[in-house]
Motif scaffolding. Structure first.
Motif, PDB file in Angstrom:
ATOM      1  N   ARG A  25     -47.205 -89.664  49.167  1.00  0.00           N
ATOM      2  CA  ARG A  25     -46.251 -89.708  48.056  1.00  0.00           C
ATOM      3  C   ARG A  25     -46.909 -90.241  46.793  1.00  0.00           C
ATOM      4  O   ARG A  25     -46.406 -90.033  45.701  1.00  0.00           O
ATOM      5  CB  ARG A  25     -45.063 -90.596  48.418  1.00  0.00           C
ATOM      6  CG  ARG A  25     -44.134 -89.952  49.396  1.00  0.00           C
ATOM      7  CD  ARG A  25     -42.871 -90.703  49.625  1.00  0.00           C
ATOM      8  NE  ARG A  25     -42.638 -91.807  48.706  1.00  0.00           N
ATOM      9  CZ  ARG A  25     -41.664 -92.670  48.806  1.00  0.00           C
ATOM     10  NH1 ARG A  25     -40.815 -92.562  49.790  1.00  0.00           N
ATOM     11  NH2 ARG A  25     -41.510 -93.643  47.958  1.00  0.00           N
ATOM     12  N   LEU A  26     -47.978 -90.964  46.979  1.00  0.00           N
ATOM     13  CA  LEU A  26     -48.709 -91.536  45.851  1.00  0.00           C
ATOM     14  C   LEU A  26     -50.108 -90.962  45.826  1.00  0.00           C
ATOM     15  O   LEU A  26     -50.664 -90.637  46.867  1.00  0.00           O
ATOM     16  CB  LEU A  26     -48.821 -93.063  46.000  1.00  0.00           C
ATOM     17  CG  LEU A  26     -47.540 -93.868  46.083  1.00  0.00           C
ATOM     18  CD1 LEU A  26     -47.870 -95.317  46.428  1.00  0.00           C
ATOM     19  CD2 LEU A  26     -46.808 -93.813  44.756  1.00  0.00           C
ATOM     20  N   ALA A  74     -41.295 -95.745  52.987  1.00  0.00           N
ATOM     21  CA  ALA A  74     -42.579 -95.291  52.456  1.00  0.00           C
ATOM     22  C   ALA A  74     -42.734 -93.773  52.467  1.00  0.00           C
ATOM     23  O   ALA A  74     -43.387 -93.219  51.587  1.00  0.00           O
ATOM     24  CB  ALA A  74     -43.730 -95.945  53.230  1.00  0.00           C
ATOM     25  N   TRP A  75     -42.171 -93.082  53.456  1.00  0.00           N
ATOM     26  CA  TRP A  75     -42.402 -91.643  53.593  1.00  0.00           C
ATOM     27  C   TRP A  75     -41.135 -90.876  53.921  1.00  0.00           C
ATOM     28  O   TRP A  75     -40.119 -91.438  54.303  1.00  0.00           O
ATOM     29  CB  TRP A  75     -43.428 -91.391  54.688  1.00  0.00           C
ATOM     30  CG  TRP A  75     -44.799 -91.867  54.343  1.00  0.00           C
ATOM     31  CD1 TRP A  75     -45.528 -91.556  53.224  1.00  0.00           C
ATOM     32  CD2 TRP A  75     -45.599 -92.762  55.096  1.00  0.00           C
ATOM     33  NE1 TRP A  75     -46.721 -92.202  53.260  1.00  0.00           N
ATOM     34  CE2 TRP A  75     -46.803 -92.944  54.390  1.00  0.00           C
ATOM     35  CE3 TRP A  75     -45.429 -93.417  56.297  1.00  0.00           C
ATOM     36  CZ2 TRP A  75     -47.823 -93.746  54.854  1.00  0.00           C
ATOM     37  CZ3 TRP A  75     -46.441 -94.215  56.760  1.00  0.00           C
ATOM     38  CH2 TRP A  75     -47.632 -94.372  56.041  1.00  0.00           C
ATOM     39  N   ASP A  76     -41.249 -89.565  53.838  1.00  0.00           N
ATOM     40  CA  ASP A  76     -40.187 -88.647  54.197  1.00  0.00           C
ATOM     41  C   ASP A  76     -39.842 -88.838  55.677  1.00  0.00           C
ATOM     42  O   ASP A  76     -40.720 -88.779  56.536  1.00  0.00           O
ATOM     43  CB  ASP A  76     -40.652 -87.211  53.918  1.00  0.00           C
ATOM     44  CG  ASP A  76     -39.652 -86.190  54.361  1.00  0.00           C
ATOM     45  OD1 ASP A  76     -39.761 -85.730  55.516  1.00  0.00           O
ATOM     46  OD2 ASP A  76     -38.752 -85.862  53.563  1.00  0.00           O
ATOM     47  N   ALA A  77     -38.570 -89.056  55.951  1.00  0.00           N
ATOM     48  CA  ALA A  77     -38.125 -89.367  57.312  1.00  0.00           C
ATOM     49  C   ALA A  77     -38.394 -88.225  58.288  1.00  0.00           C
ATOM     50  O   ALA A  77     -38.742 -88.465  59.450  1.00  0.00           O
ATOM     51  CB  ALA A  77     -36.643 -89.722  57.309  1.00  0.00           C
ATOM     52  N   ASP A 115     -45.770 -99.818  48.840  1.00  0.00           N
ATOM     53  CA  ASP A 115     -46.032 -98.379  48.915  1.00  0.00           C
ATOM     54  C   ASP A 115     -47.529 -98.085  48.843  1.00  0.00           C
ATOM     55  O   ASP A 115     -48.033 -97.223  49.552  1.00  0.00           O
ATOM     56  CB  ASP A 115     -45.288 -97.638  47.796  1.00  0.00           C
ATOM     57  CG  ASP A 115     -43.795 -97.537  48.057  1.00  0.00           C
ATOM     58  OD1 ASP A 115     -43.354 -97.830  49.195  1.00  0.00           O
ATOM     59  OD2 ASP A 115     -43.058 -97.169  47.122  1.00  0.00           O
ATOM     60  N   CYS A 116     -48.242 -98.813  47.987  1.00  0.00           N
ATOM     61  CA  CYS A 116     -49.689 -98.606  47.883  1.00  0.00           C
ATOM     62  C   CYS A 116     -50.393 -99.010  49.180  1.00  0.00           C
ATOM     63  O   CYS A 116     -51.318 -98.329  49.627  1.00  0.00           O
ATOM     64  CB  CYS A 116     -50.281 -99.384  46.702  1.00  0.00           C
ATOM     65  SG  CYS A 116     -50.419 -98.395  45.196  1.00  0.00           S
ATOM     66  N   ALA A 117     -49.943-100.090  49.787  1.00  0.00           N
ATOM     67  CA  ALA A 117     -50.549-100.504  51.055  1.00  0.00           C
ATOM     68  C   ALA A 117     -50.353 -99.418  52.111  1.00  0.00           C
ATOM     69  O   ALA A 117     -51.286 -99.076  52.846  1.00  0.00           O
ATOM     70  CB  ALA A 117     -49.955-101.827  51.526  1.00  0.00           C
ATOM     71  N   TRP A 118     -49.150 -98.855  52.173  1.00  0.00           N
ATOM     72  CA  TRP A 118     -48.909 -97.783  53.142  1.00  0.00           C
ATOM     73  C   TRP A 118     -49.732 -96.547  52.814  1.00  0.00           C
ATOM     74  O   TRP A 118     -50.181 -95.834  53.726  1.00  0.00           O
ATOM     75  CB  TRP A 118     -47.429 -97.436  53.211  1.00  0.00           C
ATOM     76  CG  TRP A 118     -46.644 -98.355  54.089  1.00  0.00           C
ATOM     77  CD1 TRP A 118     -45.665 -99.228  53.704  1.00  0.00           C
ATOM     78  CD2 TRP A 118     -46.778 -98.521  55.506  1.00  0.00           C
ATOM     79  NE1 TRP A 118     -45.191 -99.918  54.792  1.00  0.00           N
ATOM     80  CE2 TRP A 118     -45.852 -99.499  55.917  1.00  0.00           C
ATOM     81  CE3 TRP A 118     -47.599 -97.938  56.473  1.00  0.00           C
ATOM     82  CZ2 TRP A 118     -45.722 -99.902  57.242  1.00  0.00           C
ATOM     83  CZ3 TRP A 118     -47.474 -98.334  57.792  1.00  0.00           C
ATOM     84  CH2 TRP A 118     -46.546 -99.300  58.166  1.00  0.00           C
ATOM     85  N   ILE A 122     -53.123 -97.152  54.143  1.00  0.00           N
ATOM     86  CA  ILE A 122     -53.076 -97.039  55.605  1.00  0.00           C
ATOM     87  C   ILE A 122     -52.975 -95.572  56.020  1.00  0.00           C
ATOM     88  O   ILE A 122     -53.591 -95.156  57.002  1.00  0.00           O
ATOM     89  CB  ILE A 122     -51.905 -97.860  56.190  1.00  0.00           C
ATOM     90  CG1 ILE A 122     -52.102 -99.343  55.901  1.00  0.00           C
ATOM     91  CG2 ILE A 122     -51.734 -97.598  57.683  1.00  0.00           C
ATOM     92  CD1 ILE A 122     -53.423 -99.922  56.359  1.00  0.00           C
ATOM     93  N   ARG A 123     -52.211 -94.780  55.291  1.00  0.00           N
ATOM     94  CA  ARG A 123     -52.097 -93.348  55.604  1.00  0.00           C
ATOM     95  C   ARG A 123     -53.472 -92.696  55.570  1.00  0.00           C
ATOM     96  O   ARG A 123     -53.853 -91.966  56.483  1.00  0.00           O
ATOM     97  CB  ARG A 123     -51.151 -92.647  54.623  1.00  0.00           C
ATOM     98  CG  ARG A 123     -50.926 -91.161  54.938  1.00  0.00           C
ATOM     99  CD  ARG A 123     -50.238 -90.449  53.788  1.00  0.00           C
ATOM    100  NE  ARG A 123     -51.084 -90.377  52.618  1.00  0.00           N
ATOM    101  CZ  ARG A 123     -52.059 -89.482  52.436  1.00  0.00           C
ATOM    102  NH1 ARG A 123     -52.310 -88.581  53.360  1.00  0.00           N
ATOM    103  NH2 ARG A 123     -52.790 -89.490  51.343  1.00  0.00           N
ATOM    104  N   VAL A 124     -54.230 -92.985  54.512  1.00  0.00           N
ATOM    105  CA  VAL A 124     -55.576 -92.417  54.383  1.00  0.00           C
ATOM    106  C   VAL A 124     -56.476 -92.925  55.519  1.00  0.00           C
ATOM    107  O   VAL A 124     -57.240 -92.156  56.109  1.00  0.00           O
ATOM    108  CB  VAL A 124     -56.176 -92.741  52.995  1.00  0.00           C
ATOM    109  CG1 VAL A 124     -57.634 -92.340  52.917  1.00  0.00           C
ATOM    110  CG2 VAL A 124     -55.364 -92.041  51.899  1.00  0.00           C
ATOM    111  N   GLU A 125     -56.363 -94.202  55.838  1.00  0.00           N
ATOM    112  CA  GLU A 125     -57.154 -94.773  56.930  1.00  0.00           C
ATOM    113  C   GLU A 125     -56.799 -94.130  58.266  1.00  0.00           C
ATOM    114  O   GLU A 125     -57.672 -93.851  59.085  1.00  0.00           O
ATOM    115  CB  GLU A 125     -56.950 -96.294  57.002  1.00  0.00           C
ATOM    116  CG  GLU A 125     -57.776 -96.976  58.050  1.00  0.00           C
ATOM    117  CD  GLU A 125     -59.272 -96.958  57.793  1.00  0.00           C
ATOM    118  OE1 GLU A 125     -60.027 -97.208  58.754  1.00  0.00           O
ATOM    119  OE2 GLU A 125     -59.706 -96.709  56.644  1.00  0.00           O
TER     120      GLU A 125
END
Length: 195
Positions: free
Chosen positions: A46-47, A99-102, A161-164, A167-170
């Motif tokens: 999302r970001l 943080a994300w689309d459900a 949101d930035c932390a998530w 984590i998404r990228v990780e």
């Protein structure tokens, strides 16, 4: 009576088969589900990762544990299962929902759960093998430590949101490594796959 006992023993041995555990079968579909999970994570962004550079961190993905050739089959299965279990747990965190689309999140959870269920049959201990539970603990502990660092990071960043996004990228990196390990498992002697 001896004949019946011998027959039962033979049936047990055949049931366990060369894969070493009852029902252990990692199909091509398992790899497809893993790749689908990776694609879902990509779609969940999302970001822009560029907006979160201040939060970027090296979590120390234990690539040598996941991608190295030193793991024996049972160790590799245990590491893969642990990685997927930790990833599943991470995406079931209470503070995750916003943080994300459900829908995408639920698809990811379902895919990870399917992978875990497929691996469950492969985790049964095999008697007589040199690879003991203790031999699997080192790589598993390394994986647990990696995910513990991720959980601490999220807490420190207050689940922003930035932390998530970081984590998404990780987790995309981690899933890439898990796909490589899965493909290597499928090739190991062909005893985890269909003929």
């Amino acid at each position: 009576m001896a004949f019946v006992l011998s027959l039962l023993m033979a049936l047990v041995l055949v049931s366990y088969g060369p894969g070493g555990s009852l029902g252990c079968y990692l199909s091509k579909n398992h790899v497809l589900v893993a790749r689908q999970n990776f694609r879902l994570l990509g779609r969940m962004s999302r970001l822009s990762p560029q907006t979160c550079l201040q939060d970027k961190k090296d979590f120390g993905l234990p690539r040598e544990t996941v991608e190295g050739n030193q793991l024996q089959k049972n160790q590799a299965i245990s590491v893969l299962h642990e990685m997927l279990q930790q990833c599943f747990n991470l995406f079931n965190t209470e503070r995750l929902a916003a943080a994300w689309d459900a829908t995408l999140l639920e698809e990811l959870r379902t895919g990870l759960q399917q992978q875990l269920e497929d691996l469950e049959a492969c985790l049964a201990p095999v008697t007589g093998e040199e690879d003991s539970a203790l031999g699997r603990m080192g790589p598993i502990l390394t994986m647990k430590k990696y995910f513990q660092g991720i959980k601490i990071y999220l807490q420190e960043k207050e689940y922003s949101d930035c932390a998530w996004e970081i984590i998404r990228v990780e987790m995309m990196r981690a899933l890439t490594s898990s796909i490589s390990l899965l493909e290597r498992l499928r090739k190991m002697d062909g005893d985890l796959t269909s003929p």
